[in-house]
Design an enzyme around this catalytic site. Structure first.
Site, PDB file in Angstrom:
ATOM      1  N   SER A  71       0.624  -1.333  -0.039  1.00  0.00           N
ATOM      2  CA  SER A  71       0.018  -0.062   0.007  1.00  0.00           C
ATOM      3  C   SER A  71       0.739   1.183   0.077  1.00  0.00           C
ATOM      4  O   SER A  71       0.260   2.432  -0.121  1.00  0.00           O
ATOM      5  CB  SER A  71      -1.027  -0.104   1.039  1.00  0.00           C
ATOM      6  OG  SER A  71      -0.207  -0.097   2.399  1.00  0.00           O
TER       7      SER A  71
ATOM      8  N   ASP B 166      -4.035   5.774  11.583  1.00  0.00           N
ATOM      9  CA  ASP B 166      -3.391   5.290  10.942  1.00  0.00           C
ATOM     10  C   ASP B 166      -1.943   6.282  10.869  1.00  0.00           C
ATOM     11  O   ASP B 166      -1.932   7.584  10.292  1.00  0.00           O
ATOM     12  CB  ASP B 166      -3.764   5.535   9.631  1.00  0.00           C
ATOM     13  CG  ASP B 166      -2.881   4.830   7.994  1.00  0.00           C
ATOM     14  OD1 ASP B 166      -1.613   4.731   8.581  1.00  0.00           O
ATOM     15  OD2 ASP B 166      -3.368   4.809   7.295  1.00  0.00           O
TER      16      ASP B 166
ATOM     17  N   HIS C  84       0.625   5.377   6.532  1.00  0.00           N
ATOM     18  CA  HIS C  84       0.186   5.850   5.335  1.00  0.00           C
ATOM     19  C   HIS C  84       0.274   7.375   5.178  1.00  0.00           C
ATOM     20  O   HIS C  84       0.458   7.822   6.325  1.00  0.00           O
ATOM     21  CB  HIS C  84      -0.923   5.241   4.716  1.00  0.00           C
ATOM     22  CG  HIS C  84      -1.034   3.827   4.578  1.00  0.00           C
ATOM     23  ND1 HIS C  84      -1.843   3.145   5.463  1.00  0.00           N
ATOM     24  CD2 HIS C  84      -0.650   2.736   3.489  1.00  0.00           C
ATOM     25  CE1 HIS C  84      -1.784   1.730   4.925  1.00  0.00           C
ATOM     26  NE2 HIS C  84      -1.010   1.564   4.044  1.00  0.00           N
TER      27      HIS C  84
END
Ligand code: NAG
Ligand code: NAG
Ligand code: NAG
Length: 357
Positions: free
Chosen positions: A109, A333, A336
């Site tokens: 990702s 998160d 990311h």
């Protein structure tokens, strides 16, 4: 006198152009030899390069502004190498250079993050260029029709082959899957990335067994496994890629900011309260996986460009989605990155590398 005045006037008119020419050349020379990864973050009101509303296909986990993130100072930082300036990103120039070419991001990702950023940077600056989006299993492809440029995301978290066997999924540290190899050979630019999934334990571990040489193991030291897999990948590159035709990049390890005490904020637990980058002087340890990655690239006989984003990203504790990776109340998160945001800089660096190589 009249003639002299005229000559001076003409010279005066020409000087700015002469200056431009000279600067233009200087700039190129500088970029060629410049360490573009050694620099600092500077506040620049002309950033970000695009707005969330100009890129409707940003996936929810990266779309911090749409998910309600209230601050926007984190969007206004530009990476400034100490020794030169990065070229300003130009979608038209990029698309012209790669007419009829395929640019492929291969990885987890973090690759998705960078791929989405690049498609947004291209689309927002050239919104009238026809864009076709295709999706098949593990593959997302955006084609900019007027230029026939494809920007592809290939989901492949471990790079080496994983085989479904009756006893379970077997990760083979010594082999690259044929289908993957075939696609990689047909690409013009490849940007690889792998690490985060090597580090998963328990139910998120993406294999049941590891084939290590002729030994079938239940598990092993993950850094050793990573080293062996990267060596397999590097040997594949050595034997299969003509670097005059296909440019190979490897994205440096993308750092996480899950523990606020690691940058001296003892009042917070994670990245959720961070609104500013760290100063260039701030020292953070190089991740162990990055040490391994750099060593493998260093001994590979074909030219692999390290997209050396680790250090500059370590300074961006403010650039993660934190709770704005979703519109709900769950999730934190700090791995990311928001889009627009930091991966746009990774792509400015990729653009600089592509121009100078
Ligand atoms: C990557 O960039 C950082 C920051 O400039 C530098 O300290 C490090 O040595 C670079 N790594 C490599 C392999 O060039
Ligand atoms: C478009 O680009 C692909 C490579 O990505 C190439 O194979 C194909 O021939 C190109 N199409 C045209 C019409 O030039
Ligand atoms: C993140 O840190 C904040 C304080 O900095 C804390 O209130 C919150 O519970 C933490 N969330 C998670 C999921 O760790």
């Amino acid at each position: 006198m009249g003639a002299l005045h005229q000559a001076i006037a003409i010279l005066g008119l020409l000087l700015p152009f002469l200056g431009l020419l000279v600067n233009g050349d200087d700039h190129k020379m500088e970029l060629a030899s410049c360490d573009i990864y050694n620099g600092r973050w500077v506040y620049d009101n002309s950033y970000p390069l695009y707005h969330s509303s100009q890129c409707h296909f940003i996936e929810m986990p990266f779309d911090c502004q749409r998910n309600g993130r209230p601050d926007d100072v984190y969007l206004r930082y530009r990476w400034k190498p100490f020794a030169c300036d990065l070229p300003r990103f130009s979608a038209v120039d990029f698309l012209e250079r790669f007419r009829n070419k395929k640019i492929v991001f291969v990885g987890d990702s973090m690759s998705l993050n960078q791929w989405q950023s690049l498609t947004c940077m291209l689309h927002s600056q050239s919104p009238h260029t026809g864009l076709v989006k295709e999706r098949e299993e593990g593959l997302s492809k955006f084609t900019f029709l007027d230029y026939n440029v494809s920007i592809i995301m290939e989901r492949n978290a471990l790079l080496v082959e994983i085989a479904k066997k009756s006893k379970g999924d077997v990760l083979n540290l010594g082999s690259i899957a044929d289908d993957d190899a075939q696609r990689w050979r047909e690409s013009d630019v490849l940007v690889f990335n792998s690490w985060h999934w090597w580090n998963h334990h328990g139910r998120k571990k993406p294999w049941d067994f590891i084939m290590d040489g002729d030994k079938l193991r239940k598990d092993m030291n993950r850094l050793v496994a990573y080293w062996k897999a990267l060596r397999t990948w590097a040997r594949w590159v050595e034997n299969n890629i003509d670097t005059a035709k296909t440019k190979i990049f490897f994205q440096g390890i993308s750092p996480t900011h899950t523990d606020a005490s690691s940058w001296g904020n003892y009042n917070a637990k994670n990245c959720s309260e961070e609104k500013l980058p760290l100063p260039a002087s701030f020292h953070q340890k190089k991740p162990a996986a990055e040490v391994i990655l750099e060593r493998v690239i260093g001994i590979t006989s074909k030219r692999v460009h390290l997209l050396n984003i680790t250090r500059l990203s370590q300074l961006r504790k403010d650039a993660h989605p934190s709770v704005y990776g979703t519109t709900g109340h769950y999730g934190m998160d700090c791995s990311h990155w928001c889009l627009p945001g930091l991966p746009d800089t990774w792509n400015e660096l990729l653009y600089a590398e592509l121009i100078r190589n």
